[in-house]
Design a protein around this motif. Sequence first.
Motif, mmCIF file in Angstrom:
data_model
loop_
_atom_site.group_PDB
_atom_site.id
_atom_site.type_symbol
_atom_site.label_atom_id
_atom_site.label_comp_id
_atom_site.label_asym_id
_atom_site.label_seq_id
_atom_site.Cartn_x
_atom_site.Cartn_y
_atom_site.Cartn_z
ATOM 1 N N GLU A 140 11.465 -15.159 3.892
ATOM 2 C CA GLU A 140 11.216 -14.718 5.263
ATOM 3 C C GLU A 140 12.457 -14.013 5.781
ATOM 4 O O GLU A 140 13.587 -14.447 5.503
ATOM 5 N N PHE A 141 12.260 -12.935 6.567
ATOM 6 C CA PHE A 141 13.391 -12.137 7.034
ATOM 7 C C PHE A 141 13.259 -11.832 8.523
ATOM 8 O O PHE A 141 12.169 -11.913 9.095
ATOM 9 N N ASP A 142 14.379 -11.447 9.124
ATOM 10 C CA ASP A 142 14.416 -11.162 10.559
ATOM 11 C C ASP A 142 14.203 -9.687 10.881
ATOM 12 O O ASP A 142 14.287 -9.289 12.038
ATOM 13 N N GLY A 143 13.966 -8.869 9.879
ATOM 14 C CA GLY A 143 13.777 -7.438 10.119
ATOM 15 C C GLY A 143 12.935 -6.829 9.017
ATOM 16 O O GLY A 143 12.291 -7.536 8.230
ATOM 17 N N PRO A 200 5.351 -8.612 13.623
ATOM 18 C CA PRO A 200 4.977 -9.673 12.692
ATOM 19 C C PRO A 200 6.191 -10.180 11.918
ATOM 20 O O PRO A 200 7.199 -9.482 11.768
ATOM 21 N N THR A 201 6.075 -11.389 11.425
ATOM 22 C CA THR A 201 7.143 -11.952 10.603
ATOM 23 C C THR A 201 7.217 -11.197 9.282
ATOM 24 O O THR A 201 6.200 -10.965 8.628
ATOM 25 N N ALA A 202 8.409 -10.800 8.904
ATOM 26 C CA ALA A 202 8.595 -10.055 7.659
ATOM 27 C C ALA A 202 8.760 -11.016 6.488
ATOM 28 O O ALA A 202 9.421 -12.048 6.593
ATOM 29 N N ARG A 203 8.154 -10.671 5.395
ATOM 30 C CA ARG A 203 8.252 -11.430 4.149
ATOM 31 C C ARG A 203 8.699 -10.480 3.040
ATOM 32 O O ARG A 203 8.796 -9.276 3.235
ATOM 33 N N LEU A 204 8.949 -11.022 1.869
ATOM 34 C CA LEU A 204 9.343 -10.179 0.743
ATOM 35 C C LEU A 204 8.209 -9.211 0.390
ATOM 36 O O LEU A 204 7.058 -9.624 0.257
ATOM 37 N N PHE A 205 8.546 -7.957 0.245
ATOM 38 C CA PHE A 205 7.591 -6.919 -0.154
ATOM 39 C C PHE A 205 8.007 -6.402 -1.531
ATOM 40 O O PHE A 205 8.804 -5.475 -1.636
ATOM 41 N N PRO A 206 7.484 -7.009 -2.616
ATOM 42 C CA PRO A 206 7.739 -6.456 -3.949
ATOM 43 C C PRO A 206 6.836 -5.246 -4.139
ATOM 44 O O PRO A 206 5.674 -5.364 -4.508
ATOM 45 N N TRP A 207 7.365 -4.065 -3.874
ATOM 46 C CA TRP A 207 6.533 -2.888 -3.653
ATOM 47 C C TRP A 207 5.836 -2.374 -4.920
ATOM 48 O O TRP A 207 4.939 -1.540 -4.847
ATOM 49 N N ASP A 208 6.203 -2.903 -6.088
ATOM 50 C CA ASP A 208 5.564 -2.460 -7.324
ATOM 51 C C ASP A 208 5.003 -3.654 -8.090
ATOM 52 O O ASP A 208 5.136 -3.747 -9.308
ATOM 53 N N PHE A 209 4.347 -4.549 -7.370
ATOM 54 C CA PHE A 209 3.840 -5.807 -7.913
ATOM 55 C C PHE A 209 2.455 -5.552 -8.493
ATOM 56 O O PHE A 209 1.453 -5.590 -7.783
ATOM 57 N N ARG A 210 2.375 -5.325 -9.812
ATOM 58 C CA ARG A 210 1.140 -4.835 -10.422
ATOM 59 C C ARG A 210 1.117 -5.178 -11.913
ATOM 60 O O ARG A 210 2.166 -5.499 -12.503
ATOM 61 N N PRO A 211 -0.061 -5.080 -12.550
ATOM 62 C CA PRO A 211 -0.148 -5.337 -13.990
ATOM 63 C C PRO A 211 0.773 -4.458 -14.826
ATOM 64 O O PRO A 211 1.267 -4.902 -15.870
ATOM 65 N N GLY A 212 1.026 -3.227 -14.379
ATOM 66 C CA GLY A 212 1.899 -2.334 -15.141
ATOM 67 C C GLY A 212 3.328 -2.798 -15.221
ATOM 68 O O GLY A 212 4.108 -2.295 -16.037
#
Length: 327
Positions: A140-143, A200-212
């Motif tokens: 969880e993050f503040d920004g 909204p509360t920010a969470r980790l965004f693993p922007w390339d989270f995929r089968p590849g």
Amino acid sequence: MPNTQLGDVFEVEPLRAAGDAALATIDERAIDVEPIHRGNRKRTAIASFAERDPVVVQVCEEPTWLRTEAALLGEIRERTFVPVPPVLATGSHDGVAYMLTALVGGADLHERFTAVDAETRRELASWFGKALGRLHEAFEFDGYGRLALSEGVFTPGHDDWPSWFRQYGLRAVERLPEAFDPVCDDLRALFEDPPAEAAPTARLFPWDFRPGNALVADGSVTAVLDWEAPLAAPPALSAAKSEYLVADWYVGDPVPLRQAFRDGYTAVRPYPSVRPAHRAAAIAESAVDSAGVVTNPRYPPVGRAKAVAFHRDALVDVVSDERTERG
């Protein structure tokens, strides 16, 4: 003594020297170094040895990216069940960062995802949903925005949610090539007004989270790779993007995989409220890679014309959904 095999993998001297510095942390000389062509921001190779297990060598001319990725891998291993490669060494040499990780066994899930039976495919989609839910619970993050590592703490770059989201969405739209022009004005309109919801509360965004970016063995994920340049963002944005990359990307009828992905996520936490603007940003950002090239869905990947049509049709559907919501 430098590992001369790196000269065939990291042709530029600063990269080669950084690779040598990484391998110097191991007291055995590599007998073979094989390049892996993954991503555009860093160079990767597998180094093999006579007496020890192989390792993965990565070098990057942007030191903060690799340093942040290495720290994040350690935190993910500590806080979640998501399998990531153990980090063996990190550092820099003449301004070029390096990271050494263990080589994790498994086949490329990108190549296997459509080859497995439908039940296994749904189980894998559910796993991705559950894993993303756990990552959201754990971080969880503040920004918002790109995470930087400062004194051991991950710090996002922005604290204004409407401004950041507008910038993120419009940047994704502006990167789309000319073939997307018929839908771009409608997409821009989705980001012109600030989001209606409170920050909204920010969470980790693993922007390339995929089968590849995953390895699999016996139907189970053994590792998720490529955690560079992580972001902090609302769960709805990363859920929209991962769902697109897991469900829509590979099969003609994505509905069963979407449901499996959401079921996996809700086994951990409530599924976020995903609005058309979230989906538009996620799809537009997925449609073009970091070099500006249209990405190719399916496996085997389709050609450019079909890839453009795939992404464009998905964006047209988002615009249509937005109009329906507005009545």
